[in-house]
Design an enzyme around this catalytic site. Structure first.
Site, PDB file in Angstrom:
ATOM      1  N   CYS A  62      38.107  42.599  43.262  1.00 27.94           N
ATOM      2  CA  CYS A  62      39.118  43.068  44.303  1.00 27.94           C
ATOM      3  C   CYS A  62      40.013  43.749  44.044  1.00 27.94           C
ATOM      4  O   CYS A  62      39.971  44.662  43.661  1.00 27.94           O
ATOM      5  CB  CYS A  62      38.851  41.862  45.015  1.00 27.94           C
ATOM      6  SG  CYS A  62      39.530  42.694  47.036  1.00 27.94           S
ATOM      7  N   CYS A  63      40.989  43.571  45.663  1.00 30.67           N
ATOM      8  CA  CYS A  63      42.625  44.770  44.891  1.00 30.67           C
ATOM      9  C   CYS A  63      43.500  43.746  44.060  1.00 30.67           C
ATOM     10  O   CYS A  63      43.870  44.143  43.503  1.00 30.67           O
ATOM     11  CB  CYS A  63      43.286  44.945  46.592  1.00 30.67           C
ATOM     12  SG  CYS A  63      43.680  43.757  47.807  1.00 30.67           S
TER      13      CYS A  63
END
Ligand code: SF4
Lengths: 305, 704
Positions: free
Chosen positions: B424-425
């Protein structure tokens, strides 16, 4: 072509700058919403404050910020000191004019913060910039900050009109690496119209910097109808070229970002209808400097003060 | 390319014999057991130079990208969804081969038979699939619907079978939003490199061994699950070979060339995105691994630099057209349709050598060759000691494209080793050795308002939480009293949140298990429970207002506090002002302490994130006004960002504020989003690059 400004637009007469102390006032205390968050406000009594300000232990500070590529090279901690003897028509920070409107901040407080950011300065080739207002309104305070910065190996820069250059001691200059010298107009008449003050002290300070071997970036704010007469620009360029240690010229386009502050302070703002220079106007002004062989920086989006 | 070309129209294998896949590779323990990191460490060539060697896009790459843009991407932009396959529940091998065009013969493989055509993954839940199909203007297939509503239980159904009343209350009051209870959780990175290095057959053997290693142990639920999950993984690997064969490749054996290494790795990822529509489907850390193959082929004169770049460009094109069938609601929560094909790069190894290779440059070069795009989400582990040429190239590409994310390499490496990647981030994990139970976020700001109102919702007036008294009287709020109530309320909020997460992940494992991704993990892995918080800056500023200014509650007739009168000055988070920043750090620490006290499903290690995505608008919409002046209904600042406009001392000062949040309290990551205009970095391109490098160096340097 610059329109001739009607008289009522001339800058208000300010106190005679030869008596520097007339403008020297202790700030009364913490203002609401000030930009000095995180700097503890001194509790010293008012009279004691004034004495400590003269000693340079305490200063009247408008705000500080960490900015990149604005007030000198790299990422810098710029400290805006309160108080200015000029009244530039295009001033973006008229709230810095009154020294008593600033906040009393200990020099040590600022130096402690500066120490904290040393890695940032080292990594970006930045440092400390003292700006304003007019930094040389508080020479003792400035001297202490500059000496403190040099003692920890931090690059130093003054952002000044040079109008109070006489207040800058030779010892102080020893601690200055770079001066951003604002030449606001090329001839006496325009300078007085734009700032309310004479030009000569600025030019004298420029020569003194050159003699002391201090690097100079000249900054010039291009205001359509006010400073954009090619003749005026040519004279600014000549003044700049006469400074032997000149490294760069920055042509800063005027914009309306300071306008709300004038309104908020109930001041009469003369440039309400002035549009920022176009890219062509800006490029033409830059070209005038280049013609004298001067290295020109700045960019159309740059922020002028 | 001088190596084998896979023409779209043919599946016949090339005639030249397959070279020994491991020829020339240094020997090591990676040959005895699955250990990609060991292979990379022994084999890779750090690159210390600049970007001069790079090649531009080939005509084929350009044509392929133009075709995609003209025939597919532009159409999709117009109608949101290009097309949906409503007849085929997706799986690793559910679709035959598909191609973009005749030029699509470098790195091949599509999720369905047509680019951008989305596939159903109904094991997660039927309602979401049906809604998404209808929103795309199509009709669901009644047979498929019957299967997934009558005969095959879904993840979503299981979750709602188990949810408690307090979880339902917290959900509908938006204290907890965006839980992965009807969509795939994601945040699992298969070690897709394993397929290229070992081939699928070796991986199947390895999984069989692990499965049977416990065969003579007595029955327990844990034991049964272990054996069943291994069986699922083996089936997924077997399907992966079918997927390979559909495109004409023998994935049973290791990749023997750079082209095959990229192709094998991509097909493994394709298997994952065909079988799961997780909220984040990150691809891991490929550059150093693939570079070993590139270097070998370059040395053998099998490929040129132009070919090498074409391979990476082709892979990145494929990563840019991953699509999942999602609802408009989902797009709102996640601010668009991201799938977080995060590709982690940069960083140093434990031995101090940089992990930067020429392929790290080739990855960044894709942003020039193909133009900027949000996917794959390129994330650089930054360290002052990265090679100068790489730092400058990252900065230059950042300035050109705004498409790069940065993380502190030192911080991550110390915790998660030198072969970790971001899912993800912001969430780091050891590739193939660790997975995360994704936890969305809890609305911490709303919890503060609940504390003041004793569990009544400030928007609806409903009593959501019982057993908590509101702050009495009309006097200005007292910090100590509000803090005590906030802590009490956090017990309820965090307890409810983790309860929901435990239920969700239990159900996800049972009904929507990620067999393909987990087949590319070790058999014994570390699991984390990635809990997130939203609204940190609002909480910190509001508590600072209560402490340093005078905050008087404004009540409605029936006593509900819906607004605040704040008089006086107060410090705000984001200005490197300890008074406010310490409050923010204390809040994060307090949440973490509460998380640590709660047992987690599958003994997961709780971690916390203060991160970017993206529900800030949704959170803001359902939340009231705050003592700091944040108005009801307005968006939160993203992640650990200061409130918009509250940071008045410049970006670097806000970086220092964020740096005061203890990483140990937020091991799942802290995000700070900064928008820098190129002009704000300097006058000339070179000066801008230097200044950005300096800011990154300074921002990620440990603070005094
Ligand atoms: S622009 Fe600078 S020198 Fe001129 S009035 Fe404003 S603060 Fe003073």
């Amino acid at each position: 072509m610059p329109a001739t400004l009607p008289d009522r637009l001339a800058a208000p007469a300010a106190a005679d700058a030869t008596t520097l102390d007339q403008g020297f006032a202790a700030p009364s205390g913490r203002r609401s919403g000030a930009g000095t968050a995180a700097l503890a406000v001194s509790e010293a009594q008012r009279s004691e404050r004034l004495a400590r300000m003269r000693a340079g232990e305490l200063g009247s500070v408008h705000s500080w910020e960490l900015v990149t590529a604005v007030d000198g090279p790299g990422t810098r901690m710029t400290v805006f000191l309160a108080g200015c003897p000029l009244r530039c028509l295009y001033c973006h920070n008229p709230d810095t004019w009154q020294m008593r409107a600033g906040e009393p901040i200990e020099a040590q407080e600022i130096l402690a913060r500066l120490r904290r950011y040393r890695k940032v300065f080292a990594a970006t080739g930045g440092g400390l910039t003292l700006s304003g207002g007019e930094v040389l309104m508080q020479p003792a305070f400035a001297a202490r900050l500059l000496a403190g910065a040099k003692a920890m190996g931090v690059h130093t820069c003054l952002d000044t009109s040079g109008y109070l250059g006489a207040a800058c001691t030779d010892e102080m200059l020893d601690d200055v690496d770079l001066v951003l010298l604002d030449i606001k107009a090329g001839d006496e008449q325009t300078h007085r119209r734009v700032t309310g003050r004479p030009l000569a002290p600025t030019l004298a300070f420029g020569q003194r910097l050159a003699a002391a071997g201090i690097r100079v970036w000249v900054r010039f704010v291009l205001v359509p109808g006010v400073t954009d007469d090619p003749d005026n620009i040519r004279k600014v360029a000549e003044h700049a070229a006469a400074i032997g240690t000149l490294e760069r010229v920055e042509v800063l386009p005027f914009h309306q970002m300071g306008r709300d502050k004038w309104d908020a302070l109930g001041l009469d703002y003369a440039l309400t209808d002035v549009a920022p220079p176009t890219d062509e106007q800006w490029s033409a002004a830059c070209e005038q400097f280049r013609r004298l062989g001067l290295p020109v920086g700045g960019n159309p989006a740059g922020v002028s003060r | 390319m001088s190596t084998i070309s896979q023409a779209p129209s043919t599946t016949t294998a090339h005639l030249e014999p397959v070279p020994d896949p491991w020829r020339g590779f240094p020997t090591g323990s990676w040959q005895e057991r699955v250990d990609v990191r060991d292979f990379i460490q022994r084999s890779y060539t750090p690159y210390l130079g600049d970007a001069e060697f790079l090649a531009g896009a080939t005509p084929k790459t350009r044509r392929l990208w133009q075709t995609l843009e003209r025939d597919y991407l532009s159409v999709e932009r117009e109608r949101r969804v290009y097309d949906v396959d409503t007849a085929t529940p997706s799986d690793v091998d559910a679709f035959g081969a598909g191609y973009i065009s005749d030029d699509d013969d470098v790195i091949v493989g599509l999720q369905t038979d047509t680019p951008l055509k989305r596939a159903m993954m109904p094991a997660g839940g039927w309602r979401m699939v049906e809604t998404a199909i209808r929103e795309a203007g199509k009709e669901p297939d009644p047979d498929i619907k019957r299967i997934f509503t009558r005969y095959r239980k879904t993840h979503n159904e299981a979750v709602f079978d188990i949810y408690t009343p307090r979880v339902r209350a917290a959900r509908s009051a938006h204290v907890i939003t965006g839980l992965p209870d009807s969509y795939g959780r994601g945040r699992i990175i298969g070690d897709y490199r394993r397929v290229a290095l070992y081939g699928v057959d070796a991986l199947i053997e390895d999984k069989k061994r692990a499965k049977d290693a416990v065969a003579d142990q007595p029955f327990s639920e844990h034991w049964a699950r272990y054996r069943e999950e291994h069986a699922e993984q083996i089936k997924a690997l077997t399907k992966l070979k079918v997927l390979g064969a559909q495109y004409g490749f023998d994935l049973a054996r290791p990749a023997a060339t750079a082209q095959e290494a990229v192709q094998w790795t991509y097909l493994a990822y394709l298997g994952a995105v065909r079988s799961q529509d997780g909220a984040a489907m990150s691809i891991g850390r490929l550059s150093g691994f693939l570079d070993v193959y590139m270097e070998r082929d370059l040395a053998e004169a099998r490929i040129t630099e132009t070919d090498a770049q074409e391979l990476i460009d082709a892979l990145v094109i494929k990563l840019r057209i991953v699509r999942f069938l999602r609802t408009e609601d989902y797009d709102q929560i996640f601010s668009g349709d991201p799938y977080w094909a995060t590709w982690t790069d940069g960083g140093l190894g434990d031995d101090g050598r940089t992990l930067v290779t020429k392929t790290s440059f080739r990855l960044l070069q894709t942003l020039r060759n193909l133009g900027p795009a949000p996917e794959p989400n390129i994330t650089i582990y930054w360290d002052e000691q990265l090679p100068d040429g790489y730092k400058r190239f990252c900065a230059a590409i950042s300035i050109e494209t705004s498409a790069i994310q940065y993380e502190s390499d030192a911080q991550i490496r110390e915790r998660w080793g030198d072969d970790s990647a971001i899912a993800c981030c912001v969430s780091p994990m050891r590739v193939g050795k660790q997975m995360q139970f994704f936890g969305a976020r809890v609305n911490l700001a709303k919890a503060l308002l609940y504390a003041i109102n004793g569990g009544r919702d400030e928007v609806t007036g409903a009593q959501v939480v019982t057993g908590h008294a509101p702050v009495p009287g009309d006097a200005p709020l007292d910090f100590d009293e509000v803090w005590a109530r906030f802590e009490d309320m956090l017990d309820w909020v965090i307890g409810t949140y983790v309860e929901a997460l435990n239920i969700i992940h239990y159900s996800h494992d049972r009904y929507a298990y990620e067999a393909m991704e987990m087949a590319l993990h070790d058999s014994e892995i570390v699991r984390t429970m990635g809990c997130g918080i939203a609204g940190l800056s609002i909480v910190a500023d509001s508590l600072a207002a209560i402490r340093y200014a005078t905050v008087t509650p404004v009540r409605t007739d029936d006593g509900l506090v819906t607004d605040y009168l704040t008089e006086g000055d107060f410090p705000r988070y984001g200005n490197d002002d300890d008074r406010a920043d310490d409050i923010a750090a204390t809040v994060v620490h307090t949440v973490m302490e509460k998380l640590r006290a709660i047992p987690m499903y599958r003994d997961a290690i709780p971690t916390q994130s203060v991160l970017t995505i993206t529900s800030n608008v949704v959170y803001g919409r359902s939340t009231g006004s705050f003592p700091c002046g944040h108005r009801a209904g307005t968006p939160f600042a993203p992640g650990a960002n200061p409130t918009n406009g509250a940071d008045t001392h410049g970006m670097v000062a806000s970086m220092f504020s964020v740096g005061k949040l203890d990483y140990v309290d937020a091991l799942d990551g802290i995000s700070l989003t900064n928008t820098i205009t190129p002009a704000g970095l300097g006058r000339t391109p070179a000066e801008r690059v230097t200044n950005l490098v300096g800011i990154l160096d300074a921002g990620f340097a440990p603070q005094d």
